[in-house]
Design a protein around this motif. Structure first.
Motif, short mmCIF file in Angstrom:
data_model
loop_
_atom_site.label_atom_id
_atom_site.label_comp_id
_atom_site.label_asym_id
_atom_site.label_seq_id
_atom_site.Cartn_x
_atom_site.Cartn_y
_atom_site.Cartn_z
N ARG A 201 0.85 -1.19 -0.02
CA ARG A 201 0.06 -0.02 -0.16
C ARG A 201 0.92 1.28 -0.05
NH1 ARG A 201 -2.71 -0.75 4.73
NH2 ARG A 201 -1.42 1.00 5.90
N GLN A 202 1.94 1.21 0.78
CA GLN A 202 2.78 2.58 1.03
C GLN A 202 3.75 2.70 -0.40
OE1 GLN A 202 2.59 0.10 3.40
NE2 GLN A 202 1.51 1.30 4.97
N VAL A 203 4.10 1.51 -1.02
CA VAL A 203 4.77 1.65 -2.43
C VAL A 203 3.67 2.20 -3.29
CG1 VAL A 203 5.89 0.55 -3.91
CG2 VAL A 203 6.40 -0.09 -1.66
N ILE A 204 2.58 1.76 -3.46
CA ILE A 204 1.34 2.12 -4.43
C ILE A 204 1.32 3.47 -4.18
CG2 ILE A 204 -0.91 1.98 -4.98
CD1 ILE A 204 -0.81 -1.03 -4.19
N GLU A 205 1.09 4.08 -2.99
CA GLU A 205 0.81 5.48 -2.71
C GLU A 205 1.97 6.42 -3.16
OE1 GLU A 205 0.01 5.48 1.19
OE2 GLU A 205 -2.14 4.92 1.05
N ALA A 206 3.02 5.97 -3.15
CA ALA A 206 4.44 6.46 -3.60
C ALA A 206 4.42 6.53 -4.92
CB ALA A 206 5.50 5.91 -2.84
N LEU A 207 4.29 5.65 -5.64
CA LEU A 207 4.33 5.42 -7.14
C LEU A 207 3.17 6.27 -7.70
CD1 LEU A 207 4.94 1.70 -7.56
CD2 LEU A 207 6.55 3.80 -8.16
N ASP A 208 2.02 6.42 -7.06
CA ASP A 208 0.96 7.28 -7.61
C ASP A 208 1.37 8.77 -7.53
OD1 ASP A 208 -0.83 5.35 -7.98
OD2 ASP A 208 -1.85 5.63 -6.13
N ARG A 209 2.19 9.28 -6.35
CA ARG A 209 2.83 10.57 -6.13
C ARG A 209 3.67 10.99 -7.34
NH1 ARG A 209 1.68 9.46 -0.76
NH2 ARG A 209 3.82 8.79 -0.60
N ASP A 210 4.97 10.05 -7.45
CA ASP A 210 5.79 10.06 -8.36
C ASP A 210 6.24 8.60 -9.11
OD1 ASP A 210 8.22 10.58 -9.73
OD2 ASP A 210 9.08 11.99 -8.22
N PRO A 211 5.69 8.26 -10.02
CA PRO A 211 5.71 7.00 -10.67
C PRO A 211 7.55 6.64 -10.91
CG PRO A 211 4.25 7.94 -11.68
CD PRO A 211 4.83 9.05 -11.06
N ALA A 212 8.32 7.85 -11.30
CA ALA A 212 9.77 7.60 -11.79
C ALA A 212 10.85 7.70 -10.58
CB ALA A 212 10.05 8.75 -12.76
N HIS A 213 10.25 8.38 -9.71
CA HIS A 213 11.05 8.68 -8.31
C HIS A 213 10.54 8.50 -7.16
CE1 HIS A 213 13.31 10.50 -11.83
NE2 HIS A 213 14.20 9.85 -11.49
N PRO A 214 9.85 7.43 -6.66
CA PRO A 214 9.03 7.19 -5.40
C PRO A 214 9.97 7.59 -4.22
CG PRO A 214 9.47 5.09 -6.28
CD PRO A 214 10.06 6.17 -7.50
N ASP A 215 9.33 8.12 -3.25
CA ASP A 215 9.96 8.54 -1.89
C ASP A 215 10.20 7.30 -1.08
OD1 ASP A 215 10.82 9.63 0.39
OD2 ASP A 215 9.06 10.55 0.78
N LEU A 216 11.08 6.68 -1.41
CA LEU A 216 11.57 5.43 -0.49
C LEU A 216 11.66 5.49 0.77
CD1 LEU A 216 13.89 3.42 -3.02
CD2 LEU A 216 11.16 3.41 -2.79
N ALA A 217 12.23 6.69 1.18
CA ALA A 217 12.20 7.21 2.68
C ALA A 217 11.07 7.04 3.37
CB ALA A 217 13.02 8.38 2.97
N GLY A 218 10.13 7.86 2.54
CA GLY A 218 8.81 7.87 3.24
C GLY A 218 8.18 6.60 3.05
N VAL A 219 8.29 5.81 2.21
CA VAL A 219 7.71 4.46 2.15
C VAL A 219 8.24 3.75 3.34
CG1 VAL A 219 7.94 1.99 0.96
CG2 VAL A 219 7.37 4.30 -0.16
N ARG A 220 9.40 3.70 3.77
CA ARG A 220 9.98 2.92 4.79
C ARG A 220 9.62 3.42 6.19
NH1 ARG A 220 13.18 3.48 9.11
NH2 ARG A 220 14.60 1.50 9.49
N GLU A 221 9.38 4.61 6.38
CA GLU A 221 8.92 5.24 7.39
C GLU A 221 7.48 4.82 8.00
OE1 GLU A 221 8.36 9.77 9.75
OE2 GLU A 221 9.02 9.53 7.79
N GLU A 222 6.63 5.07 6.78
CA GLU A 222 5.16 4.64 7.02
C GLU A 222 5.07 3.48 7.11
OE1 GLU A 222 1.33 4.58 7.62
OE2 GLU A 222 2.74 6.44 7.91
N THR A 223 5.90 2.43 6.43
CA THR A 223 5.77 0.95 6.45
C THR A 223 6.00 0.34 7.94
OG1 THR A 223 5.89 0.85 4.08
CG2 THR A 223 6.17 -1.20 5.50
N VAL A 224 7.30 1.16 8.65
CA VAL A 224 7.56 0.69 9.60
C VAL A 224 6.53 0.74 10.88
CG1 VAL A 224 9.24 0.98 11.52
CG2 VAL A 224 10.06 0.47 9.30
#
Length: 314
Positions: free
Chosen positions: A247-270
């Protein structure tokens, strides 16, 4: 299906929060007992959701047969009623054949659905589709108002923002003509001669393990796996698309498909996983049948086998 003989092996159950080491312990017990593993993790039912669910690879399974893995496409909706039927069939076939079933997972309702005599209302695809279309068109507030009119008690227990749960409540009421039970089920009548083992760890240690687990998933290709699953309809899957990490990766890809915010994905997934761990712990601690083990103990497998030996001769 005929009942297994009285000398059939018991059902061994390994439960507990995410990242405690359940899968490894379940595998070791299946090897020791000449048994087979039955998955009880709702998200490991899905094909292709491997990295994000920490699914054991075929090599890591070391020849032990695993059931109820990779049985659904990501576009399909997981159903506890369907899982109950399929998992019980596996358990009873194994016991009848003299092989020990080892039920392993952290999805509390799925575990209980196998263990206890619980009944789950079915589903009607046309009715469900109509309610979901209404949800998409009018939003959860309108459906929640309808739920309040037909079942005020359920409406008090289901959040007005939880569209999926509201749809299910209205579906059950329409199908059964009875109120929707929104609260968690209590202990039912046991169906099997089962030995329940719980694996947990110190809260601070488990929080750290969750963070390391999320780091490992990102390193192992969670984003690429999610992209591949999106091409197979993951975003349309009402259950699979809500899985932690995906879910967190999908949301990041929706915001920026080419450069998803992986730091944000990590923080929210944790953060979300740690919340989920606490809910799992609360669920399983209600069940007094569970014998709890420290997942950090060096003699974890030996301790688990000792518990089994005591319970099986009692």
């Amino acid at each position: 299906m005929s009942a297994p003989p009285s000398t059939a092996p018991p059902l061994v159950v390994v439960v507990g929060p995410t990242a405690t080491g359940k899968s490894d312990l379940g595998l070791e017990l299946a090897l020791a007992l000449g048994g087979e593993v039955v998955n009880a993790d709702a998200m490991q039912l899905y094909r292709g959701m491997d990295v994000g669910t920490a699914k054991l690879t075929p090599r890591e399974r070391r020849g032990v047969v695993h059931h109820q893995l990779d049985v659904l496409d990501v576009t399909e909706t997981a159903s506890v009623a369907a899982y109950q039927r399929e998992a019980r069939a596996v358990v009873e076939e194994l016991r009848a054949a003299g092989r020990t079933p080892v039920l392993v997972g952290g999805s509390g309702l799925y575990v209980q659905a196998v263990l206890d005599e619980l009944e789950f209302p079915g589903t009607d695809p046309e009715l469900r589709a109509a309610l979901e279309a209404e949800l998409d068109r009018d939003g959860p507030g309108a459906l929640h108002a309808r739920l309040a009119a037909v079942d005020p008690v359920a409406a008090e227990q289901v959040l007005p923002s939880n569209g999926r749960r509201i749809v299910r409540a209205l579906e059950v009421i329409a199908l059964t003509g009875r109120p929707f039970r929104a609260t968690l089920p209590g202990a039912g009548t046991p169906r099997y001669d089962a030995v329940l083992l719980g694996v947990d760890r110190d809260v601070a240690e488990l929080d750290e393990r969750v963070a390391l687990r999320v780091d490992r998933m990102l390193d192992d290709g969670l984003v690429d796996e999610t992209r591949a699953l999106l091409r197979h309809g993951l975003a349309q899957g009402r259950t699979a698309s809500r899985a932690l990490g995906y879910r967190q990766v999908i949301e990041a890809l929706d915001r920026d498909p080419a450069h998803p915010d992986l730091a944000g994905v990590r923080e929210e997934t944790v953060r979300a996983t740690r919340r989920f761990v606490r809910r799992q712990r609360s669920w399983f601690r209600r069940d007094r049948r569970i014998h709890w083990l420290d997942g950090a103990a060096s003699d974890l497998v030996a301790s688990a086998r000792a518990v089994l030996a005591r319970r099986l001769v009692a």
